[in-house]
Scaffold this motif. Structure first.
Motif, PDB file in Angstrom:
ATOM      1  N   SER A 297      16.933  12.878  13.040  1.00  0.00           N
ATOM      2  CA  SER A 297      16.262  11.885  13.290  1.00  0.00           C
ATOM      3  C   SER A 297      14.680  12.239  13.603  1.00  0.00           C
ATOM      4  CB  SER A 297      16.626  11.679  15.051  1.00  0.00           C
ATOM      5  OG  SER A 297      18.251  11.269  15.095  1.00  0.00           O
ATOM      6  N   LEU A 298      14.466  13.331  13.818  1.00  0.00           N
ATOM      7  CA  LEU A 298      12.950  13.990  13.719  1.00  0.00           C
ATOM      8  C   LEU A 298      12.068  13.734  12.381  1.00  0.00           C
ATOM      9  CD1 LEU A 298      10.758  15.522  15.033  1.00  0.00           C
ATOM     10  CD2 LEU A 298      11.855  17.515  14.432  1.00  0.00           C
ATOM     11  N   PHE A 299      13.266  14.232  11.224  1.00  0.00           N
ATOM     12  CA  PHE A 299      12.542  13.874   9.989  1.00  0.00           C
ATOM     13  C   PHE A 299      12.483  12.294   9.911  1.00  0.00           C
ATOM     14  CE2 PHE A 299      13.657  12.307   5.711  1.00  0.00           C
ATOM     15  CZ  PHE A 299      12.711  12.953   4.973  1.00  0.00           C
ATOM     16  N   GLY A 300      13.516  11.374  10.448  1.00  0.00           N
ATOM     17  CA  GLY A 300      13.202  10.064  10.132  1.00  0.00           C
ATOM     18  C   GLY A 300      11.763   9.638  11.043  1.00  0.00           C
ATOM     19  N   PHE A 301      11.673  10.171  12.050  1.00  0.00           N
ATOM     20  CA  PHE A 301      10.555   9.840  12.920  1.00  0.00           C
ATOM     21  C   PHE A 301       9.147  10.143  12.148  1.00  0.00           C
ATOM     22  CE2 PHE A 301       7.114  11.078  16.091  1.00  0.00           C
ATOM     23  CZ  PHE A 301       7.105   9.663  16.871  1.00  0.00           C
ATOM     24  N   VAL A 302       9.021  11.371  11.714  1.00  0.00           N
ATOM     25  CA  VAL A 302       7.845  12.002  11.198  1.00  0.00           C
ATOM     26  C   VAL A 302       7.706  11.214   9.636  1.00  0.00           C
ATOM     27  CG1 VAL A 302       7.052  13.856   9.600  1.00  0.00           C
ATOM     28  CG2 VAL A 302       8.064  14.063  12.163  1.00  0.00           C
ATOM     29  N   ALA A 303       8.996  10.745   9.051  1.00  0.00           N
ATOM     30  CA  ALA A 303       8.611  10.093   7.844  1.00  0.00           C
ATOM     31  C   ALA A 303       8.279   8.684   7.958  1.00  0.00           C
ATOM     32  CB  ALA A 303      10.044   9.854   6.894  1.00  0.00           C
ATOM     33  N   ILE A 304       8.413   8.161   9.135  1.00  0.00           N
ATOM     34  CA  ILE A 304       7.890   6.423   9.405  1.00  0.00           C
ATOM     35  C   ILE A 304       6.284   6.825   9.931  1.00  0.00           C
ATOM     36  CG2 ILE A 304       8.138   4.851  11.027  1.00  0.00           C
ATOM     37  CD1 ILE A 304      10.215   4.519   8.899  1.00  0.00           C
ATOM     38  N   LYS A 305       6.182   7.644  10.911  1.00  0.00           N
ATOM     39  CA  LYS A 305       4.861   8.009  11.262  1.00  0.00           C
ATOM     40  C   LYS A 305       3.728   8.207  10.328  1.00  0.00           C
ATOM     41  CE  LYS A 305       5.215   6.505  15.445  1.00  0.00           C
ATOM     42  NZ  LYS A 305       4.515   5.043  15.696  1.00  0.00           N
ATOM     43  N   SER A 306       4.317   9.129   9.339  1.00  0.00           N
ATOM     44  CA  SER A 306       3.452   9.808   8.338  1.00  0.00           C
ATOM     45  C   SER A 306       3.268   8.771   7.073  1.00  0.00           C
ATOM     46  CB  SER A 306       3.761  11.130   7.965  1.00  0.00           C
ATOM     47  OG  SER A 306       5.059  10.962   7.074  1.00  0.00           O
ATOM     48  N   GLU A 307       4.010   7.640   7.214  1.00  0.00           N
ATOM     49  CA  GLU A 307       3.951   6.521   6.056  1.00  0.00           C
ATOM     50  C   GLU A 307       4.198   7.085   4.622  1.00  0.00           C
ATOM     51  OE1 GLU A 307      -0.025   4.944   6.042  1.00  0.00           O
ATOM     52  OE2 GLU A 307       0.259   3.983   7.769  1.00  0.00           O
ATOM     53  N   ILE A 308       5.312   8.201   4.578  1.00  0.00           N
ATOM     54  CA  ILE A 308       5.842   8.633   3.356  1.00  0.00           C
ATOM     55  C   ILE A 308       6.829   7.712   2.978  1.00  0.00           C
ATOM     56  CG2 ILE A 308       5.026  11.066   3.786  1.00  0.00           C
ATOM     57  CD1 ILE A 308       7.826  11.756   4.233  1.00  0.00           C
ATOM     58  N   VAL A 309       7.320   7.045   3.748  1.00  0.00           N
ATOM     59  CA  VAL A 309       8.469   6.020   3.276  1.00  0.00           C
ATOM     60  C   VAL A 309       7.913   4.536   2.889  1.00  0.00           C
ATOM     61  CG1 VAL A 309      10.321   7.065   4.449  1.00  0.00           C
ATOM     62  CG2 VAL A 309       9.012   5.164   5.653  1.00  0.00           C
ATOM     63  N   SER A 310       6.424   4.455   3.144  1.00  0.00           N
ATOM     64  CA  SER A 310       5.949   3.203   2.678  1.00  0.00           C
ATOM     65  C   SER A 310       5.760   2.934   0.979  1.00  0.00           C
ATOM     66  CB  SER A 310       4.336   3.317   3.293  1.00  0.00           C
ATOM     67  OG  SER A 310       3.785   2.082   2.857  1.00  0.00           O
ATOM     68  N   TRP A 311       6.289   1.863   0.736  1.00  0.00           N
ATOM     69  CA  TRP A 311       6.237   1.428  -0.610  1.00  0.00           C
ATOM     70  C   TRP A 311       4.771   1.412  -1.008  1.00  0.00           C
ATOM     71  CZ3 TRP A 311       3.978  -2.573  -3.561  1.00  0.00           C
ATOM     72  CH2 TRP A 311       4.601  -2.564  -5.156  1.00  0.00           C
ATOM     73  N   TYR A 312       3.803   0.942  -0.253  1.00  0.00           N
ATOM     74  CA  TYR A 312       2.564   0.891  -0.725  1.00  0.00           C
ATOM     75  C   TYR A 312       1.850   2.276  -0.886  1.00  0.00           C
ATOM     76  CZ  TYR A 312       2.800  -3.878   0.799  1.00  0.00           C
ATOM     77  OH  TYR A 312       3.455  -5.410   0.740  1.00  0.00           O
ATOM     78  N   ARG A 313       2.278   3.065   0.093  1.00  0.00           N
ATOM     79  CA  ARG A 313       1.638   4.562  -0.057  1.00  0.00           C
ATOM     80  C   ARG A 313       2.237   5.317  -1.492  1.00  0.00           C
ATOM     81  NH1 ARG A 313      -2.721   6.368   2.447  1.00  0.00           N
ATOM     82  NH2 ARG A 313      -2.393   5.649   4.754  1.00  0.00           N
ATOM     83  N   ILE A 314       3.610   4.913  -1.813  1.00  0.00           N
ATOM     84  CA  ILE A 314       3.971   5.557  -2.945  1.00  0.00           C
ATOM     85  C   ILE A 314       3.793   4.777  -4.210  1.00  0.00           C
ATOM     86  CG2 ILE A 314       6.233   5.641  -4.190  1.00  0.00           C
ATOM     87  CD1 ILE A 314       7.499   5.885  -1.425  1.00  0.00           C
ATOM     88  N   GLN A 315       3.198   3.557  -4.317  1.00  0.00           N
ATOM     89  CA  GLN A 315       2.469   2.874  -5.261  1.00  0.00           C
ATOM     90  C   GLN A 315       1.174   3.311  -5.414  1.00  0.00           C
ATOM     91  OE1 GLN A 315       4.198   0.865  -7.677  1.00  0.00           O
ATOM     92  NE2 GLN A 315       5.713   1.462  -6.496  1.00  0.00           N
ATOM     93  N   GLU A 316       0.462   3.527  -4.328  1.00  0.00           N
ATOM     94  CA  GLU A 316      -1.018   4.216  -4.407  1.00  0.00           C
ATOM     95  C   GLU A 316      -0.932   5.719  -5.100  1.00  0.00           C
ATOM     96  OE1 GLU A 316      -3.103   2.839  -0.329  1.00  0.00           O
ATOM     97  OE2 GLU A 316      -2.152   4.506  -0.389  1.00  0.00           O
ATOM     98  N   MET A 317       0.101   6.314  -4.941  1.00  0.00           N
ATOM     99  CA  MET A 317       0.387   7.624  -5.402  1.00  0.00           C
ATOM    100  C   MET A 317       0.346   7.462  -7.043  1.00  0.00           C
ATOM    101  SD  MET A 317       2.883  10.650  -4.958  1.00  0.00           S
ATOM    102  CE  MET A 317       4.477   9.744  -5.523  1.00  0.00           C
ATOM    103  N   PHE A 318       1.454   6.682  -7.317  1.00  0.00           N
ATOM    104  CA  PHE A 318       1.594   6.522  -8.863  1.00  0.00           C
ATOM    105  C   PHE A 318       0.568   5.840  -9.601  1.00  0.00           C
ATOM    106  CE2 PHE A 318       6.163   6.954  -7.386  1.00  0.00           C
ATOM    107  CZ  PHE A 318       6.458   8.116  -8.233  1.00  0.00           C
ATOM    108  N   ARG A 319      -0.480   5.098  -8.911  1.00  0.00           N
ATOM    109  CA  ARG A 319      -1.566   4.564  -9.502  1.00  0.00           C
ATOM    110  C   ARG A 319      -2.692   5.481  -9.373  1.00  0.00           C
ATOM    111  NH1 ARG A 319      -0.227  -0.871  -6.853  1.00  0.00           N
ATOM    112  NH2 ARG A 319       1.373  -1.858  -8.505  1.00  0.00           N
ATOM    113  N   PHE A 320      -2.581   6.847  -8.580  1.00  0.00           N
ATOM    114  CA  PHE A 320      -3.711   7.522  -8.327  1.00  0.00           C
ATOM    115  C   PHE A 320      -4.909   6.662  -7.687  1.00  0.00           C
ATOM    116  CE2 PHE A 320      -1.780   8.943 -12.496  1.00  0.00           C
ATOM    117  CZ  PHE A 320      -1.394  10.162 -12.021  1.00  0.00           C
TER     118      PHE A 320
END
Length: 153
Positions: free
Chosen positions: A27-50
């Protein structure tokens, strides 16, 4: 898995306090993942597009924490739950398997927008489409397990 490790795993599975610790840490991992936006599709696409540093900063921090943690575990001589010393086995000199595996992982990550860790977080956040991603991950793991003996290692 050897007998001692299986016994430890079973003991933790049936021990309610150990199960509670897994639920709390998950649950703590899930909370941190949501709040840090590491599960955001947009953040992941930003990373792959540099386009943004955000995910590289998160991943770099994780690598640094893992490196320091492993160094401390080795330095302090910490043992596993079954009493065995914690050690890293040397990697095979043939790096082709790592390149293929990493490429396959990266392609799956870029196509789905999620690495395996946060799949359950996204399902828990109310995104049922990730049930398909979870089913695909389980199918891929099962396929690898079935073909492992015929693959070069």
């Amino acid at each position: 898995m050897d007998r001692a490790a299986t016994t430890v795993a079973v003991r933790h599975f049936v021990n309610p306090m150990a199960s509670l610790s897994y639920v709390v840490s998950g649950s703590l991992f899930g909370f941190v993942a949501i709040k840090s936006e590491i599960v955001s599709w947009y953040r992941i696409q930003e990373m792959f597009r540099f386009d943004a540093f955000h995910m590289y900063g998160v991943l770099g921090s994780a690598v640094l924490v893992a490196a320091v943690s492993l160094w401390l575990l080795k330095r302090l001589g910490v043992a596993s739950l079954s009493g065995e010393p914690i050690a890293m086995s040397p990697k095979a000199p043939n790096y082709r398997a790592y390149v293929y595996g990493g490429t396959l992982f990266g392609v799956g990550w870029s196509l789905t927008g999620v690495c395996p860790g946060p799949i359950l977080v996204l399902i828990g956040a109310g995104l049922p489409a990730f049930l398909l991603v979870l089913a695909s991950a389980v199918l891929g793991t099962w396929t690898y397990g079935s073909l492992r003996s015929r693959l070069p290692h």
